[in-house]
Scaffold this motif. Structure first.
Motif: not given
Length: 374
Positions: A106-111, A132-135, A157-159, A358-360
């Motif tokens: 359920s995490a939106d961002v995992v650091v 889906p959607g997780q960064r 990584f996305n971020l 950004p989404r992608r």
């Protein structure tokens, strides 16, 4: 055992209560389960098990919150994240910090903090399907040459979460802020230079390397102006409580970074210099990087002089010129400095930027991005 049964006149001294052995077994299991948690400092898991560390975020806010999962705490942690930490401490609403890996789906961002990955203490959960959607966010406050080999993280990584101004989430060591009107002193001594000076230049250094640029500058500078050196390198370390009071007695402080990397401006400037009340002599990224973040007219950059000897002569002149030296404190009338030391505050900043991500986006070559700062 039940003391009331033991003291009963109808019970012999060797008679055992029927529940004694189960009680002992329960106690034994509890000790076996709890002791490792306490031994390794993972007391927060004990609180989770006891149900004492649950979020107090309302159900409505929970549904609208961005969930930030910290896969592992930097340098061992942890911090207390009970309740609505981001809102209550930093006025950042709808931001939920968690460190329970069971909440991964359920995490939106995992650091992921890079130091533990680099040293092999932690590993990326590449075996887990990414919702889906997780960064996934790569986080580091180290200079590029201290981040290790990042090539294995291509397309992972996305971020990026870093001190760099071009990171997706910038988490500096400190920042300048406009001074609130009520925080001033009515134009009295807000911009005045401190008067308790007894040494011209001082430097606190523990990691001394002769090949560092800062070491070469110091070697030439001390031939012109006396430099009082503290730290493990000289066998003259300062206890934490003595750091700022000691620096405060110096006209100038050598806020020399161990890396000349883009935007790499650490607590040497924000805490050691500004909080102590010494004018920082800076060496690290180019002058324009300092000008972009530091209070105007508050520092002296080594690169602005043709030589370290020329710099030394200028420092001696300023120490003897009350008005000239005092001009480096004029910024205090309009600006103040904030330090960032709490990892919770840094993580909450992710929520502040979340809607602009950004989404992608994916870092096809994280190593190249990190090395671009050198």
């Amino acid at each position: 055992m039940d003391r009331r049964q033991d003291s009963s006149p109808n019970q012999g001294p060797e008679k055992t209560h029927p529940t004694a052995f189960p009680s002992i077994r329960i106690l034994f299991v509890t000790v076996i389960c709890v002791s490792p948690l306490l031994l390794f400092g993972q007391w927060w898991r004990l609180l989770d098990w006891a149900g004492l560390r649950r979020s107090t975020i309302s159900d409505e806010d929970m549904g609208n919150s961005v969930t930030i999962l910290l896969w592992h705490w930097p340098f061992g942690g942890p911090y207390d994240i009970t309740g609505d930490v981001c809102r209550d401490r930093y006025d950042i609403p709808r931001c939920r910090l968690v460190d329970d890996r069971a909440l991964y789906p359920s995490a939106d961002v995992v650091v992921f903090h890079n130091r533990e990955l680099m040293e092999g203490q932690e590993k990326l959960p590449l075996h887990l399907p990414r919702p889906p959607g997780q960064r996934w966010a790569w986080m580091s406050l180290e200079a590029p040459n201290h981040n290790g080999n990042l090539r294995p993280y291509a397309n992972v990584f996305n971020l990026t979460v870093s001190y760099r101004r071009d990171a997706d989430v910038t988490i500096p060591y400190g920042e300048r802020r406009p001074k609130e009107p009520e925080a001033g002193d009515g134009g009295g001594t807000a911009g005045a230079a401190p008067r308790n000076k007894s040494a011209t230049v001082c430097w606190v250094v523990s990691n001394y390397r002769a090949q560092h640029a800062r070491s070469r500058v110091y070697g030439r500078l001390k031939a012109v102006v006396p430099v009082q050196v503290y730290g493990r390198w000289t066998g003259n370390p300062l206890p934490p409580r003595a750091l700022l009071p000691t620096i405060s007695r110096c006209y100038f402080y050598l806020a020399f970074e161990n890396s000349e990397s883009k935007d790499y401006v650490t607590e040497k400037l924000w805490r050691n210099s500004y909080q102590a009340g010494a004018v920082p002599i800076v060496l690290g990224p180019p002058p324009n990087d300092y000008k972009a973040v530091a209070p105007p007219g508050s520092f002296i950059h080594v690169d602005e002089f043709v030589s370290a000897e020329d710099l030394g002569r200028r420092l001696k002149e300023l120490a003897a010129d009350e008005e000239g030296y005092g001009s480096y404190f004029g910024w205090r009338q309009e600006w103040e400095v904030k330090l960032y030391t709490d990892w919770r505050e840094r993580l909450c900043q992710i929520c502040s930027r979340y809607d602009s991500f950004p989404r992608r986006k994916v870092y096809a070559d994280l190593n190249a991005w990190a090395r671009a700062a050198t």
